[in-house]
Design a protein around this motif. Structure first.
Motif, PDB file in Angstrom:
ATOM      1  N   LEU A   1      -9.700   7.153   0.333  1.00 27.11           N
ATOM      2  CA  LEU A   1      -9.356   5.855  -0.245  1.00 27.11           C
ATOM      3  C   LEU A   1     -10.508   5.439  -1.147  1.00 27.11           C
ATOM      4  CD1 LEU A   1      -7.721   2.834   1.567  1.00 27.11           C
ATOM      5  CD2 LEU A   1      -9.516   2.504  -0.137  1.00 27.11           C
TER       6      LEU A   1
ATOM      7  N   ALA B   1       0.850  -1.189   0.000  1.00 20.03           N
ATOM      8  CA  ALA B   1       0.000   0.000   0.000  1.00 20.03           C
ATOM      9  C   ALA B   1       0.881   1.233   0.000  1.00 20.03           C
ATOM     10  CB  ALA B   1      -0.917   0.009   1.223  1.00 20.03           C
TER      11      ALA B   1
ATOM     12  N   VAL C   1      -6.900  -5.206  -6.585  1.00 18.72           N
ATOM     13  CA  VAL C   1      -6.744  -3.805  -6.204  1.00 18.72           C
ATOM     14  C   VAL C   1      -7.838  -3.447  -5.199  1.00 18.72           C
ATOM     15  CG1 VAL C   1      -6.749  -1.425  -7.021  1.00 18.72           C
ATOM     16  CG2 VAL C   1      -5.691  -3.213  -8.411  1.00 18.72           C
TER      17      VAL C   1
ATOM     18  N   THR D   1     -12.231   2.564  -3.380  1.00 15.45           N
ATOM     19  CA  THR D   1     -12.214   1.108  -3.415  1.00 15.45           C
ATOM     20  C   THR D   1     -13.444   0.577  -4.146  1.00 15.45           C
ATOM     21  OG1 THR D   1     -12.075  -0.888  -2.026  1.00 15.45           O
ATOM     22  CG2 THR D   1     -13.409   0.933  -1.179  1.00 15.45           C
TER      23      THR D   1
ATOM     24  N   GLY E   1      -7.390  -0.539  -3.262  1.00 14.52           N
ATOM     25  CA  GLY E   1      -7.375   0.913  -3.218  1.00 14.52           C
ATOM     26  C   GLY E   1      -6.814   1.451  -4.518  1.00 14.52           C
TER      27      GLY E   1
ATOM     28  N   GLY F   1      -3.426   4.636  -1.767  1.00 14.79           N
ATOM     29  CA  GLY F   1      -3.571   3.893  -3.004  1.00 14.79           C
ATOM     30  C   GLY F   1      -2.357   4.127  -3.900  1.00 14.79           C
ATOM     31  N   PRO F   2      -1.975   3.138  -4.699  1.00 20.52           N
ATOM     32  CA  PRO F   2      -2.622   1.840  -4.816  1.00 20.52           C
ATOM     33  C   PRO F   2      -2.478   1.009  -3.532  1.00 20.52           C
ATOM     34  CG  PRO F   2      -1.075   2.227  -6.647  1.00 20.52           C
ATOM     35  CD  PRO F   2      -0.825   3.261  -5.623  1.00 20.52           C
TER      36      PRO F   2
END
Length: 282
Positions: A227, A187, A273, A229, A275, A199-200
């Motif tokens: 964030l 992260a 993935v 998501t 974030g 993120g990522p």
């Protein structure tokens, strides 16, 4: 109106355009995007900027699109479609992915983009998160982790983001999660907009993702954190809510080209993935 290279436009004009539609991008965020990607701007005869669109190559056959902004004065006059047609022509034959705001979805649908998923924009003044027991060894990213992080990211994202990670790593606080000597998640957290964005974030399951996000949220408790998501429920989504990052808004992931963009995780713990780097970079 004429089309100009976005690198030839004054940074202050780009910042003013994003402020006009209440997007959070700072001048520094625009500068980073221009340094990594390519883009165009619609300008009038005296150089005023009324619309922008950008694209970001990830390997040779895939690109994400973003920063499609149209001044409120031109939103019913076809400027967005004009720039989109230009970008699609410039990026052909790559597959394309983007994250669409609700007002822009009809335009993208009319140009052949297919809906794939919902992105939940989670943000707010961060609270100290609940304690999360890391299912492995959690530590800061080191220079020697680059190859493992890239391999993990490529498997989760489905395209090569080497150039993007090379750009983001030096300006981010980074964590990796190890098990059995292998990197199983990572992260990054960097300044963006009103505060910081996480993120990522790539992990194999909700528990790993929560373990990676928790210390980064804790570092910025009391300040603004964001964030993005695609996880609406589960332990990871619950951690965000309990950490003061509820869902603020949603956008829709869409793609253009053969086959889907997003990979469906399997029961064996394929990395995915959790974030996004940003809506534009995805």
């Amino acid at each position: 109106m004429r089309i100009a290279d976005i690198r030839d436009v004054e940074l202050e004009q780009l910042h003013a355009l994003s402020m006009a539609v209440r997007w959070p991008h700072r001048g520094a965020d625009w500068e980073m995007l221009r340094g990594f990607g390519q883009g165009v701007a619609a300008c009038d005869e005296i150089g005023r900027v009324f619309a922008t669109a950008m694209w970001f190559d990830h390997g040779d056959d895939f690109a994400t699109m973003g920063m499609l902004i149209t001044s409120p004065r031109l939103q019913t006059h076809g400027a967005g479609r004009w720039l989109m047609e230009h970008v699609i022509a410039r990026t052909r034959p790559r597959r394309l992915g983007l994250n669409a705001t609700r007002p822009a979805m009809p335009l993208y649908r009319s140009m052949g983009f297919k809906v794939e998923a919902t992105v939940f924009q989670c943000q707010g003044e961060a609270l100290a998160p609940p304690r999360v027991e890391a299912p492995g060894a959690l530590r800061r990213v080191r220079a020697g982790d680059a190859a493992a992080v890239l391999a993990l990211d490529r498997e989760a994202f489905g395209a090569d983001r080497l150039r993007l990670l090379e750009l983001l790593l030096p300006q981010s606080t980074g964590l990796v999660l190890e098990r059995g000597g292998d990197v199983v998640g990572y992260a990054l957290c960097r300044p963006f907009g009103r505060g910081h964005v996480i993120g990522p974030l790539v992990a194999r399951n909700d528990e790993d993702a929560a373990a990676l996000a928790s210390p980064l949220i804790a570092e910025h408790a009391g300040s603004f954190v964001r964030l993005d998501t695609r996880n609406e429920t589960g332990p990871f989504a619950e951690l965000l809510v309990r950490s003061g990052l509820p869902v603020f808004d949603t956008v829709t992931t869409m793609s253009l080209g053969p086959g889907p963009w997003l990979r469906t995780p399997d029961a064996g713990g394929t990395p995915r993935v959790y974030g996004l780097a940003s809506h534009a970079l995805s």
